[in-house]
Structure formats: C-alpha cells, structure tokens
Write a protein that holds these residues in place. Structure first.
Motif, PDB file in Angstrom:
ATOM      1  N   MET A   1       0.845  -1.192   0.000  1.00 34.99           N
ATOM      2  CA  MET A   1       0.000   0.000   0.000  1.00 34.99           C
ATOM      3  C   MET A   1       0.878   1.238   0.000  1.00 34.99           C
ATOM      4  O   MET A   1       1.762   1.373   0.832  1.00 34.99           O
ATOM      5  CB  MET A   1      -0.892   0.007   1.249  1.00 34.99           C
ATOM      6  CG  MET A   1      -1.812   1.210   1.350  1.00 34.99           C
ATOM      7  SD  MET A   1      -2.868   1.096   2.820  1.00 34.99           S
ATOM      8  CE  MET A   1      -3.812   2.596   2.594  1.00 34.99           C
ATOM      9  N   PRO A   2       0.723   2.154  -0.940  1.00 29.25           N
ATOM     10  CA  PRO A   2       1.584   3.331  -0.999  1.00 29.25           C
ATOM     11  C   PRO A   2       1.349   4.243   0.183  1.00 29.25           C
ATOM     12  O   PRO A   2       0.264   4.287   0.746  1.00 29.25           O
ATOM     13  CB  PRO A   2       1.158   4.011  -2.305  1.00 29.25           C
ATOM     14  CG  PRO A   2      -0.243   3.561  -2.514  1.00 29.25           C
ATOM     15  CD  PRO A   2      -0.291   2.147  -1.990  1.00 29.25           C
ATOM     16  N   TYR A   3       2.410   4.957   0.567  1.00 26.53           N
ATOM     17  CA  TYR A   3       2.292   5.905   1.666  1.00 26.53           C
ATOM     18  C   TYR A   3       1.430   7.086   1.241  1.00 26.53           C
ATOM     19  O   TYR A   3       1.570   7.603   0.144  1.00 26.53           O
ATOM     20  CB  TYR A   3       3.678   6.410   2.100  1.00 26.53           C
ATOM     21  CG  TYR A   3       3.573   7.579   3.028  1.00 26.53           C
ATOM     22  CD1 TYR A   3       3.132   7.385   4.335  1.00 26.53           C
ATOM     23  CD2 TYR A   3       3.814   8.870   2.581  1.00 26.53           C
ATOM     24  CE1 TYR A   3       2.966   8.456   5.182  1.00 26.53           C
ATOM     25  CE2 TYR A   3       3.652   9.945   3.419  1.00 26.53           C
ATOM     26  CZ  TYR A   3       3.233   9.736   4.715  1.00 26.53           C
ATOM     27  OH  TYR A   3       3.077  10.809   5.544  1.00 26.53           O
ATOM     28  N   VAL A   4       0.516   7.484   2.127  1.00 29.44           N
ATOM     29  CA  VAL A   4      -0.326   8.642   1.885  1.00 29.44           C
ATOM     30  C   VAL A   4      -0.181   9.593   3.067  1.00 29.44           C
ATOM     31  O   VAL A   4      -0.271   9.170   4.211  1.00 29.44           O
ATOM     32  CB  VAL A   4      -1.798   8.239   1.716  1.00 29.44           C
ATOM     33  CG1 VAL A   4      -2.672   9.470   1.517  1.00 29.44           C
ATOM     34  CG2 VAL A   4      -1.955   7.315   0.512  1.00 29.44           C
ATOM     35  N   SER A   5       0.040  10.856   2.801  1.00 25.92           N
ATOM     36  CA  SER A   5       0.245  11.843   3.843  1.00 25.92           C
ATOM     37  C   SER A   5      -0.917  11.873   4.813  1.00 25.92           C
ATOM     38  O   SER A   5      -2.079  11.800   4.431  1.00 25.92           O
ATOM     39  CB  SER A   5       0.405  13.238   3.223  1.00 25.92           C
ATOM     40  OG  SER A   5       0.338  14.231   4.219  1.00 25.92           O
ATOM     41  N   ARG A   6      -0.592  11.989   6.099  1.00 22.44           N
ATOM     42  CA  ARG A   6      -1.638  12.139   7.103  1.00 22.44           C
ATOM     43  C   ARG A   6      -2.155  13.575   7.159  1.00 22.44           C
ATOM     44  O   ARG A   6      -3.105  13.865   7.870  1.00 22.44           O
ATOM     45  CB  ARG A   6      -1.089  11.738   8.472  1.00 22.44           C
ATOM     46  CG  ARG A   6      -0.902  10.243   8.629  1.00 22.44           C
ATOM     47  CD  ARG A   6      -0.467   9.911  10.024  1.00 22.44           C
ATOM     48  NE  ARG A   6       0.926  10.261  10.231  1.00 22.44           N
ATOM     49  CZ  ARG A   6       1.493  10.329  11.434  1.00 22.44           C
ATOM     50  NH1 ARG A   6       0.782  10.098  12.508  1.00 22.44           N
ATOM     51  NH2 ARG A   6       2.763  10.644  11.565  1.00 22.44           N
ATOM     52  N   ARG A 355       4.843  -2.481   4.384  1.00 27.18           N
ATOM     53  CA  ARG A 355       6.183  -1.930   4.487  1.00 27.18           C
ATOM     54  C   ARG A 355       6.116  -0.435   4.762  1.00 27.18           C
ATOM     55  O   ARG A 355       5.391   0.301   4.074  1.00 27.18           O
ATOM     56  CB  ARG A 355       6.952  -2.194   3.188  1.00 27.18           C
ATOM     57  CG  ARG A 355       8.399  -1.706   3.206  1.00 27.18           C
ATOM     58  CD  ARG A 355       9.144  -2.167   1.955  1.00 27.18           C
ATOM     59  NE  ARG A 355      10.480  -1.615   1.930  1.00 27.18           N
ATOM     60  CZ  ARG A 355      11.516  -2.090   2.605  1.00 27.18           C
ATOM     61  NH1 ARG A 355      11.340  -3.150   3.373  1.00 27.18           N
ATOM     62  NH2 ARG A 355      12.712  -1.522   2.527  1.00 27.18           N
ATOM     63  N   ALA A 356       6.834   0.005   5.781  1.00 31.03           N
ATOM     64  CA  ALA A 356       6.873   1.434   6.096  1.00 31.03           C
ATOM     65  C   ALA A 356       7.561   2.188   4.964  1.00 31.03           C
ATOM     66  O   ALA A 356       8.486   1.666   4.336  1.00 31.03           O
ATOM     67  CB  ALA A 356       7.618   1.665   7.401  1.00 31.03           C
ATOM     68  N   PRO A 357       7.127   3.412   4.698  1.00 27.69           N
ATOM     69  CA  PRO A 357       7.753   4.170   3.609  1.00 27.69           C
ATOM     70  C   PRO A 357       9.188   4.531   3.921  1.00 27.69           C
ATOM     71  O   PRO A 357       9.580   4.657   5.101  1.00 27.69           O
ATOM     72  CB  PRO A 357       6.885   5.437   3.534  1.00 27.69           C
ATOM     73  CG  PRO A 357       6.316   5.577   4.899  1.00 27.69           C
ATOM     74  CD  PRO A 357       6.073   4.174   5.371  1.00 27.69           C
ATOM     75  N   GLU A 358       9.978   4.675   2.883  1.00 32.28           N
ATOM     76  CA  GLU A 358      11.323   5.203   3.061  1.00 32.28           C
ATOM     77  C   GLU A 358      11.237   6.686   3.403  1.00 32.28           C
ATOM     78  O   GLU A 358      10.221   7.342   3.162  1.00 32.28           O
ATOM     79  CB  GLU A 358      12.138   4.992   1.784  1.00 32.28           C
ATOM     80  CG  GLU A 358      12.288   3.529   1.362  1.00 32.28           C
ATOM     81  CD  GLU A 358      13.067   2.694   2.367  1.00 32.28           C
ATOM     82  OE1 GLU A 358      13.927   3.272   3.074  1.00 32.28           O
ATOM     83  OE2 GLU A 358      12.831   1.476   2.454  1.00 32.28           O
TER      84      GLU A 358
END
Length: 362
Positions: A1-6, A355-358
């Motif tokens: 799942m791609p990282y999305v800004s909070r 996986r946590a984003p880089e």
C-alpha cells in the motif's frame, strides 16, 4: 500500500487511480516514487502505530470501543495493539484505577480479553489494523496459562496475535496484592513460551528494573527470562522504567539496555508511557543519548502510548499522550524513525507484510 500523507484527505484509492490514469510515463513513475516516501520536514513526528494501548480499564466504565478506534483515526494511527488489562478490580469497587485503592485486590482475569475480542468481532475495522493481545496470564502461576490460551482459541480461533502486557514484577501493584513471579516461576513458563514460539507470537512483559533505593533490584528477573527464552520475541514494556524509578543515571540505564540488546537480538524495547519522556528523555542533555541508543539498534524498539481507556479520559488525553510519547522520534535518525515511528519493527514482529515508507531525501 503506498504511503499517503496524514496531512491530506487524499486516499490510497485516489492516489492509485491517478497513477492508472497518467499511465506508466517517466513523470508518473517519478511522482509515484516521491509520493511513496515520508518527508520528515512536513509530516508529523507522531508514531503511526500504537503498540501498547489498553482498550479496557482496571475497573469502572470503559471508553466505548468504537470511540477509542476513532481516537486512532483522528491522530493518524493506522495500527494498534488491542491490550486489555490482565487484572481487574472487584466489581463492587468504586475505583477505576488501582493506585486510588491501596489494599483492594487487583487479581488476574481473562474477562477483558474476551470483551476486547467480542468488540473486534462486532466492530470490524477497515481504516485501522488491530492486533488482539492476551493479557490474562498470571506469570506467578504459569500452570494456568495454557488453559486460558485454549479457552481463547476455542471461542475466538486465530484472532489473538500477541501476548501481554503481562506482569513479571510491577511494584505499583504490590499494595493491591500483586504476586510477582520468581525465578522458579520463570522456569515454569516453558510450555507457554514454547507455544508462543510455535505461533511466532510476541510477548510484552512489564518487569520493573528497580526503584530509587535500588535501581537494578529486579534486573535479574528479566535477565533470567532472556537467558531461558532467547528465541522468543520478548518486548520489554517501558524499557523497565517506572514512577518508582525516577532518579536512575541515564548512562547506567542506557548501558544496561545496550548490553541486553546486543546479547539478545530478539529483545525489543517498548517505548510506551509518558514516564519515559517526563522522567528521562526530556531531561536536558539526555534525549540525544537515548536517540543514539535507538539509532544504534534501530530494529529493536516499538512505540506506544500506554493509554488506558477508562471513561474519565477523553480524546484530548489520548492525543496528548501520543504526542508526548512521540517526542523522542524527532531526535532519531532516519532509519530508526522509519523502523520505530513509522512501524516497520511492529510489522516485523507481527509478520505483517506492509512496508513502512522510506524517508524522503532532504
């Protein structure tokens, strides 16, 4: 799942749709790579996982389950451990917190684990990933633990993913007839610790390091646990610190943690409870020393609030405790921040494939 800004209202679905519409051009690939990293300059430093969250209180009325989940969503927490409380005040007690009632017995119970599991079944979540934990075990009577596991397995097959917070020695509970485990009891843990290894299940243990009169009084107990069960995923709640141990030399504490982390690679430090920030991390000149510890062992720590959901608490309390317990994140290097604050270590402990984003390059 791609990282999305909070900080934005953009959903993962919207982001993925945008990539599909644009097609696999060089520009879209670059945009995807940029979107998939975490920018520490603009994003919150608060942790996106809460690995130590009590959905149930010791006694009295609890904050409704769905309301607690709402706290997580409002603060950007995407993963949480669903801890109960493995002990309960008597039902006729007017207290919600054991410290308010010295002399009142706070005894082991499986009830909170059952209530938590029923709530997870009834209120299925999509936006927040919840990991149920067994908190009932009485470590001073290890012969009772396997029976509780069988009971929960029968009623809620495959639902529990964690064990703890369980108490080895918790000095604050001693006035409430808490019975600490001793070295002989720890030897008797072998059957359920073997079962935890078979399930690849972590266990969070509360074991006070000591007190202001004797800072390492109980260290031998955790060393006994680690020595006997080095292949178990053991999480040491609050790094062994407590309100009873407020004046220990941070250098001495860090030296003990360093020695044990080096010797036992399956040991993970639990950074929950604002006591760590208020009594240690926040002191002048100390924060950088603890950050250096986490930078040296970035794979061996997880965050948490230690919030206890009694009805006299509110969203404001949870938000503050998340912020306070997350302040140490600001001092960590990028790798430790990613693995701790962004959850990679928590994912690894649970075998979650996410996986946590880089971290974005400066």
């Amino acid at each position: 799942m791609p990282y999305v800004s909070r900080r934005t209202a953009v959903t993962a679905t919207t982001w993925l749709a945008a990539v599909v519409v644009l097609g696999p051009t060089a520009g879209s690939a670059a945009s995807a790579a940029e979107e998939d990293c975490f920018d520490r300059r603009t994003e919150p430093y608060t942790s996106v996982v809460d690995g130590h969250l009590h959905f149930r209180p010791f006694g009295g009325e609890a904050v409704p389950f769905r309301e607690v989940v709402g706290y997580l969503k409002r603060t950007g927490v995407r993963h949480a451990g669903v801890f109960g409380i493995g002990q309960k005040l008597p039902v006729d007690s007017p207290c919600t917190y054991y410290l308010d009632c010295p002399g009142t017995p706070v005894l082991p119970s499986i009830k909170n684990d059952v209530v938590n599991a029923e709530n997870v079944v009834e209120h299925k979540q999509e936006d927040v990933d919840l990991a149920l934990s067994m908190t009932y075990p009485d470590l001073a009577h290890p012969e009772t633990v396997m029976g509780g596991m069988r009971q929960l397995d029968k009623e809620f097959p495959g639902m529990f993913q964690w064990m703890g917070e369980v108490n080895l020695i918790k000095q604050a509970l001693l006035p409430n007839k808490h019975e600490p485990a001793d070295e002989a009891d720890i030897t008797g843990w072998a059957p359920f610790m073997a079962e935890l290894r078979r399930r690849d299940m972590p266990i969070t243990i509360h074991s006070d390091l000591g007190n202001d009169q004797d800072p390492t009084r109980y260290l031998h107990l955790m060393e006994r646990v680690l020595g006997l069960y080095p292949h178990n995923k053991i999480v040491w709640a609050h790094m062994g610190l407590s309100k009873e141990l407020s004046t220990m030399d941070p250098d001495e504490h860090i030296a003990i943690m360093t020695r044990l982390l080096e010797r036992y690679p399956n040991l993970t430090l639990d950074l929950s409870w604002r006591v760590l920030e208020d009594m240690y991390f926040g002191k002048p000149g100390v924060r950088a020393k603890y950050a250096a510890l986490f930078d040296a062992y970035p794979e061996q720590a997880i965050p948490g609030t230690d919030f206890g959901a009694s009805r006299d608490k509110s969203f404001g309390v949870y938000k503050e405790e998340l912020e306070v317990t997350s302040r140490i994140n600001k001092a960590m290097g990028d790798e430790a921040f990613r693995r701790i604050a962004l959850g990679q270590n928590y994912f690894d402990l649970l075998g979650i494939k996410e996986r946590a984003p880089e971290i974005c390059e400066a």
